[in-house]
Design a protein around this motif. Structure first.
Motif, PDB file in Angstrom:
ATOM      1  N   LEU A 175      -4.696  -0.228   7.074  1.00 26.70           N
ATOM      2  CA  LEU A 175      -3.736   0.590   6.637  1.00 26.70           C
ATOM      3  C   LEU A 175      -3.051   1.204   7.754  1.00 26.70           C
ATOM      4  O   LEU A 175      -1.951   1.770   7.776  1.00 26.70           O
ATOM      5  N   LYS A 176      -3.592   1.272   9.260  1.00 21.15           N
ATOM      6  CA  LYS A 176      -3.278   1.830  10.313  1.00 21.15           C
ATOM      7  C   LYS A 176      -2.004   0.665  10.963  1.00 21.15           C
ATOM      8  O   LYS A 176      -1.431   1.231  11.691  1.00 21.15           O
ATOM      9  N   GLU A 177      -2.348  -0.550  10.331  1.00 19.48           N
ATOM     10  CA  GLU A 177      -1.428  -1.580  11.167  1.00 19.48           C
ATOM     11  C   GLU A 177      -0.205  -2.058  10.164  1.00 19.48           C
ATOM     12  O   GLU A 177       0.752  -2.406  10.913  1.00 19.48           O
ATOM     13  N   VAL A 178      -0.351  -1.895   8.845  1.00 18.56           N
ATOM     14  CA  VAL A 178       0.647  -2.341   7.793  1.00 18.56           C
ATOM     15  C   VAL A 178       1.407  -1.352   7.355  1.00 18.56           C
ATOM     16  O   VAL A 178       0.837  -0.331   6.874  1.00 18.56           O
ATOM     17  N   LYS A 179       2.397  -1.671   6.703  1.00 17.50           N
ATOM     18  CA  LYS A 179       3.227  -0.677   5.893  1.00 17.50           C
ATOM     19  C   LYS A 179       3.196  -1.443   4.311  1.00 17.50           C
ATOM     20  O   LYS A 179       4.020  -2.367   4.117  1.00 17.50           O
ATOM     21  N   ILE A 180       2.817  -0.587   3.381  1.00 17.84           N
ATOM     22  CA  ILE A 180       2.833  -1.386   2.265  1.00 17.84           C
ATOM     23  C   ILE A 180       3.844  -0.940   1.438  1.00 17.84           C
ATOM     24  O   ILE A 180       4.114   0.226   1.229  1.00 17.84           O
ATOM     25  N   LYS A 181       4.825  -1.805   0.718  1.00 19.29           N
ATOM     26  CA  LYS A 181       5.617  -1.458  -0.439  1.00 19.29           C
ATOM     27  C   LYS A 181       5.176  -1.781  -1.476  1.00 19.29           C
ATOM     28  O   LYS A 181       4.314  -2.725  -1.794  1.00 19.29           O
TER      29      LYS A 181
END
Ligand code: ZN
Length: 645
Positions: free
Chosen positions: A559-565
């Motif tokens: 979650l530190k690396e990706v942005k979730i839509k």
């Protein structure tokens, strides 16, 4: 031997494609060395021998075979040969059904004889058996029935019925049929017509032999046959140009598995009867027709070894290592064997010749063993008791009281599972990191460049550049592709985690239901089970995954690396409602109904449960209808559904 096996025993040891190849080789040899041609050469006959149980009867007009072409070049050569005689030809294209050729004789409108092709001049009398075929009229209808007509057709076994027949033969411990063609031939040549009657054979007619009626075009003859109530194919077309013919061939190559019966090619005929006469015939086949054969989907090759692989879930699967073989247009060296019971059931020995099948996009599988080609030193496969990667003892899983057929490695740190997990993580339906293909992930994993999912996001250009096979450009491409993956849909992210039992659809159901990863990490097993389409086993698996400290830590890192839509829910009049569909609807197919419901925000499920809002029922509903009644689910018809929006 092959002809005898094919026509008489209904039990060939080579595929049709291999047979064709041998035949062409023989033809070539005989062309170069005519002195070598035997008097009984199969190139002189039309194929076929006889079982002794059926009476032999002459055809009134010889039943011809067709010459074959196998690609566009050969087809063009045939077109050029026609060109020398005429440029007026129109092309009648029809599907080449993979069945059994039959000659039907109607006298004064009544079916008096049904004969197999036999050697082309004389066939076997199978009249009683053919009369059991349900879609074949015993009497022609209409006023202008000819005094005499021979009708040529193809008897076939519908694919769905074939699968059912094999399943029931297998259950009864009897030998199964290798394919629908063999099933059709085997069913038609039963001594007892009652056995034939119990098999759902079908027939389509596609030609005329001896007759006292004249036609201008072959296609007119089809209309004429149809008028008598004979079953003709809906898929024939008269085309004016070769380009259209090539398109017709390509179209059915793509859709050959969408048909009720198997086809192995397309037949192209000159439509005008006058031109047919002008072009004439050889001793074997008409010059005015040709069969374009599709590449084979079944081939025979040698099984070199059976090995096992460990999947992402720890499931251990045996697979076949074979001598490379061309099937359905691609070279294949590996094929699945599903599980050890399957190996046992098929009776496959290492060293056997096996039939490999590859249809459409599915993974190639070992379909059958050619027992007649087995030599003495075949070796039996023994399923390992320990994981081939980490050595842990393999176990069967229990789902409720039922033990799994497959064996599993339960070691969480098993390197094989780890690698498979990474491959799943970057896959198209998951994080979709296009430039990280399977091979690349394997290399990076093996040299320790990547370990956990999140380590992928820490890759640097200098890590990759300079590795054997990787230049600056490929390093940049990989990093770009990783960067692109950082924006990800919740459903894809969930799928990529490789949670047991969570496929594409389940991931989407959960993502749309809860809306955010934070929420998903908070809810419990019961909450998951309340999502439509999520059963107890799946709910348990998901909640266990997020409860596990190691997994939870990994998700934190990700979650530190990706942005979730979040996945958008389709809103509409049917939002929040779940439908199950059964029976035949008056004006649309079930798939169309499903699309319509989903377009309006509703959900369609495959089985009735207490979570179902409505059962949409058409004619002849299945067991779902009773289940819905039992549970007190509201039952609606198509018109009610339409009224809802
Ligand atoms: Zn293992």
């Amino acid at each position: 031997d092959h002809i005898f096996r094919y026509y008489v025993l209904d039990n060939p040891t080579v595929t049709d494609a291999h047979f064709d190849k041998l035949m062409r080789e023989l033809e070539q040899i005989e062309k170069e060395h005519p002195e070598l041609r035997a008097e009984d050469s199969p190139t002189l006959g039309i194929g076929g021998g006889f079982a002794t149980t059926f009476e032999q009867v002459d055809h009134l007009e010889k039943m011809m075979s067709l010459d074959n072409v196998f690609d566009e070049n050969e087809l063009n050569t045939w077109f050029e040969r026609i060109d020398k005689e005429t440029t007026e030809a129109k092309w009648l294209c029809e599907l080449k059904i993979d069945g059994l050729a039959i000659n039907l004789r109607y006298e004064n409108g009544v079916l008096t004889k049904a004969l197999t092709r036999g050697n082309g001049t004389t066939g076997e009398d199978v009249t009683l058996n053919v009369k059991t075929i349900k879609n074949l009229p015993h009497e022609l209808k209409g006023k202008k029935v000819p005094d005499l007509i021979e009708v040529r057709g193809e008897v076939y076994f519908p694919i769905a019925a074939f699968n059912e027949l094999n399943a029931s033969l297998e259950e009864a411990g009897k030998a199964t049929f290798a394919n629908p063609r063999n099933a059709a031939a085997g069913s038609l040549r039963q001594k007892d017509p009652r056995v034939t009657a119990s098999r759902p054979l079908s027939i389509l007619v596609h030609g005329i032999g001896a007759t006292d009626t004249q036609f201008n075009n072959q296609s007119d003859a089809y209309e004429f046959l149809k008028g008598f109530g004979l079953p003709t194919s809906q898929h024939f077309k008269v085309l004016n140009s070769r380009k259209e013919v090539v398109k017709f061939i390509a179209n059915f190559a793509e859709h050959r598995h969408d048909l009720e019966h198997e086809i192995d090619g397309v037949v192209i005929k000159v439509d005008q009867i006058e031109l047919q006469r002008k072009l004439g015939v050889t001793s074997r086949a008409p010059k005015w027709a040709i069969a374009y054969k599709y590449p084979p989907e079944e081939v025979v090759t040698k099984l070199l070894d059976i090995q096992v692989s460990v999947g992402r879930t720890g499931r251990v699967t045996p697979f076949a290592v074979m001598e490379p073989v061309l099937v359905a247009g691609s070279t294949v060296t590996h094929a699945t064997l599903h599980n050890s019971q399957e190996v046992e059931r098929k009776g496959v020995l290492i060293g056997d010749y096996v039939v490999i099948r590859k249809a459409g996009d599915v993974i190639p599988e070992v379909f059958d063993v050619v027992r007649d080609l087995r030599d003495k030193d075949g070796k039996e496969f023994v399923m390992p008791t320990n994981c081939p990667e980490c050595g842990s003892k393999l176990i069967r899983e229990k789902v409720g009281k039922v033990e799994s057929v497959a064996l599993y490695c339960k070691n969480k740190a098993c390197p094989a599972k780890h690698l498979e997990g990474l491959i799943h993580f970057v896959s198209k339906k998951g994080m979709n990191i296009e430039e990280l293909g399977e091979k690349t992930v394997e290399i990076f994993h093996d040299i320790g460049l990547i370990s956990d999912y999140s380590s992928i996001f820490h890759l640097k250009k200098e890590d990759i550049e300079g590795l054997e096979g990787f230049g600056e450009k490929s390093a940049i491409n990989i990093l770009d592709s990783i960067k692109k993956s950082r924006d990800v849909m919740l459903s894809s992210f969930l799928y990529s985690l490789g949670i047991r039992h969570v496929g594409e659809q389940t991931a989407r159901d959960i993502a749309t239901y809860f809306g955010s990863i934070e929420k998903i990490r908070k809810v419990n097993e019961e909450d998951f089970a309340s999502v439509e389409g999520v059963g107890e086993v799946v709910a348990k698996s998901i909640s266990e995954f997020f409860a596990d400290a190691k997994n939870s830590h990994e998700v934190d890192l990700l979650l530190k690396e990706v942005k979730i839509k979040s996945d958008k829910k389709k809103e509409g009049k049917l939002s929040g409602m779940t439908f199950v569909i059964t029976g035949t609807l008056p004006s649309m197919s079930r798939d169309e109904a499903k699309d319509l419901i989903e377009k309006n925000g509703g959900h369609v499920s495959g089985s009735v449960s207490s979570k179902t809002s409505y059962l949409l029922a058409g004619g002849d509903p299945g067991s779902k209808f009773e289940k819905a009644q039992e549970l007190g689910i509201k039952i609606v018809e198509e018109k009610d559904l339409r009224e809802m929006f």
